[in-house]
Design a protein around this motif. Structure first.
Motif, PDB file in Angstrom:
ATOM      1  N   GLY A  96       0.818  -1.215   0.000  1.00 54.71           N
ATOM      2  CA  GLY A  96       0.000   0.000   0.000  1.00 54.71           C
ATOM      3  C   GLY A  96       0.843   1.252   0.000  1.00 54.71           C
ATOM      4  N   ALA A  97       2.004   1.176  -0.661  1.00 57.77           N
ATOM      5  CA  ALA A  97       2.995   2.258  -0.575  1.00 57.77           C
ATOM      6  C   ALA A  97       2.798   3.377  -1.580  1.00 57.77           C
ATOM      7  CB  ALA A  97       4.400   1.667  -0.745  1.00 57.77           C
ATOM      8  N   SER A  98       1.739   3.326  -2.376  1.00 60.64           N
ATOM      9  CA  SER A  98       1.571   4.327  -3.427  1.00 60.64           C
ATOM     10  C   SER A  98       0.919   5.618  -2.936  1.00 60.64           C
ATOM     11  CB  SER A  98       0.730   3.750  -4.570  1.00 60.64           C
ATOM     12  OG  SER A  98      -0.580   3.431  -4.109  1.00 60.64           O
ATOM     13  N   ARG A  99       0.410   5.623  -1.691  1.00 60.66           N
ATOM     14  CA  ARG A  99      -0.248   6.821  -1.179  1.00 60.66           C
ATOM     15  C   ARG A  99      -0.499   6.665   0.320  1.00 60.66           C
ATOM     16  NH1 ARG A  99      -6.315   5.940  -3.827  1.00 60.66           N
ATOM     17  NH2 ARG A  99      -6.851   4.057  -2.641  1.00 60.66           N
ATOM     18  N   GLY A 100      -1.002   7.726   0.929  1.00 57.20           N
ATOM     19  CA  GLY A 100      -1.486   7.677   2.297  1.00 57.20           C
ATOM     20  C   GLY A 100      -0.479   7.206   3.328  1.00 57.20           C
ATOM     21  N   ILE A 101      -0.936   6.358   4.232  1.00 59.49           N
ATOM     22  CA  ILE A 101      -0.110   5.891   5.334  1.00 59.49           C
ATOM     23  C   ILE A 101       1.066   5.067   4.839  1.00 59.49           C
ATOM     24  CG2 ILE A 101      -0.088   4.373   7.357  1.00 59.49           C
ATOM     25  CD1 ILE A 101      -2.920   5.347   7.989  1.00 59.49           C
ATOM     26  N   GLY A 102       0.858   4.231   3.826  1.00 60.10           N
ATOM     27  CA  GLY A 102       1.958   3.430   3.285  1.00 60.10           C
ATOM     28  C   GLY A 102       3.070   4.297   2.742  1.00 60.10           C
TER      29      GLY A 102
END
Length: 245
Positions: free
Chosen positions: A9-15
């Motif tokens: 989930g590294a493409s946005r937000g918390i990731g």
């Protein structure tokens, strides 16, 4: 040390915020970023410390075979996996009467099943040298959330998975952490609360810093617990970390 970290989930937000925060650490050299969006992953990579070795792979985490092969390749290439950060999640909030079985299954495939798969494959390498796993759940997983049944129950499952694995994997020297962010200005939050002003709630960067501290030597006594991270509503507007049992 030249540690290797995987962030889903590294493409946005918390990731994205976690990847950026961890890239400033001296003990981590290699980053493997995963998400479905190549453009978002590239943006995250460009925001990280340029002195790090950063790889990113756009893939669907519910493609279990592809994920298994990728983890095997990463583990062999770097000889170990030191940290796994499970952030990727999905939500489509509806009441029980409006939730289809297809959407229920999709929620669990992304939030629970894919996490189980990537964690299992990573542990095969981690058990040789020890390591750290951090799962991002939600405060929705520990309280009643009418209209969010699929999402909230999947996050409750994640909290229990984390607590169980903390004990199960301790013999290998693997520490398992679980954080439950409160209201945070992410794309996922926009789905859950579309009318909310994101500037009034916790930002992903706040969670990134908490995770950075948890995964340092200072977080050694906080594994195996559900750690709530939320913005305290007060004049000081402080970030509050609350430990729950």
């Amino acid at each position: 040390m030249s540690k290797t970290v995987i962030v889903t989930g590294a493409s946005r937000g918390i990731g994205r915020a976690i990847a950026i925060a961890l890239s400033e650490r001296e003990d981590i050299a290699n980053f493997v970023l995963l998400s479905r969006t190549a453009e978002g992953l590239e943006e995250t990579s460009n925001m990280m410390n340029p002195n790090k070795n950063i790889e990113y792979y756009p893939l669907d985490l519910t493609d279990y075979h592809e994920v298994k092969q990728l983890i095997q390749d990463v583990g062999i290439r770097y000889n170990t996996i030191d940290m796994l950060i499970n952030v990727a999640g999905y939500a489509n909030p509806k009441s029980i009467l409006e939730t289809s079985i297809d959407d229920w299954e999709k929620t669990y495939k992304i939030n629970v099943h894919s996490l189980f798969n990537i964690t299992k494959e990573s542990v095969k390498f981690m058990k040789k040298t020890g390591g750290k796993i951090l799962n991002v759940a939600s405060t929705a997983g520990s309280s009643a959330r009418p209209g969010w049944l699929a999402y909230a129950s999947s996050k409750a499952a994640l909290i229990n998975i984390s607590q169980t694995l903390s004990e199960e994997l301790s013999e290998y020297g693997i520490l398992v952490y679980c954080i439950s962010p409160g209201r945070c200005a992410t794309e996922l939050r926009k789905v859950l609360a579309p009318d909310e002003d994101p500037s009034t709630i916790m930002q992903p960067e706040h969670v990134g810093e908490v995770v950075n501290q948890l995964l340092s030597d200072n977080g050694i006594c906080l594994d195996g617990q559900n750690i709530v991270v939320r913005k305290q509503v007060s004049n000081k507007k402080e970030l509050q970390i609350k430990q729950t049992t």
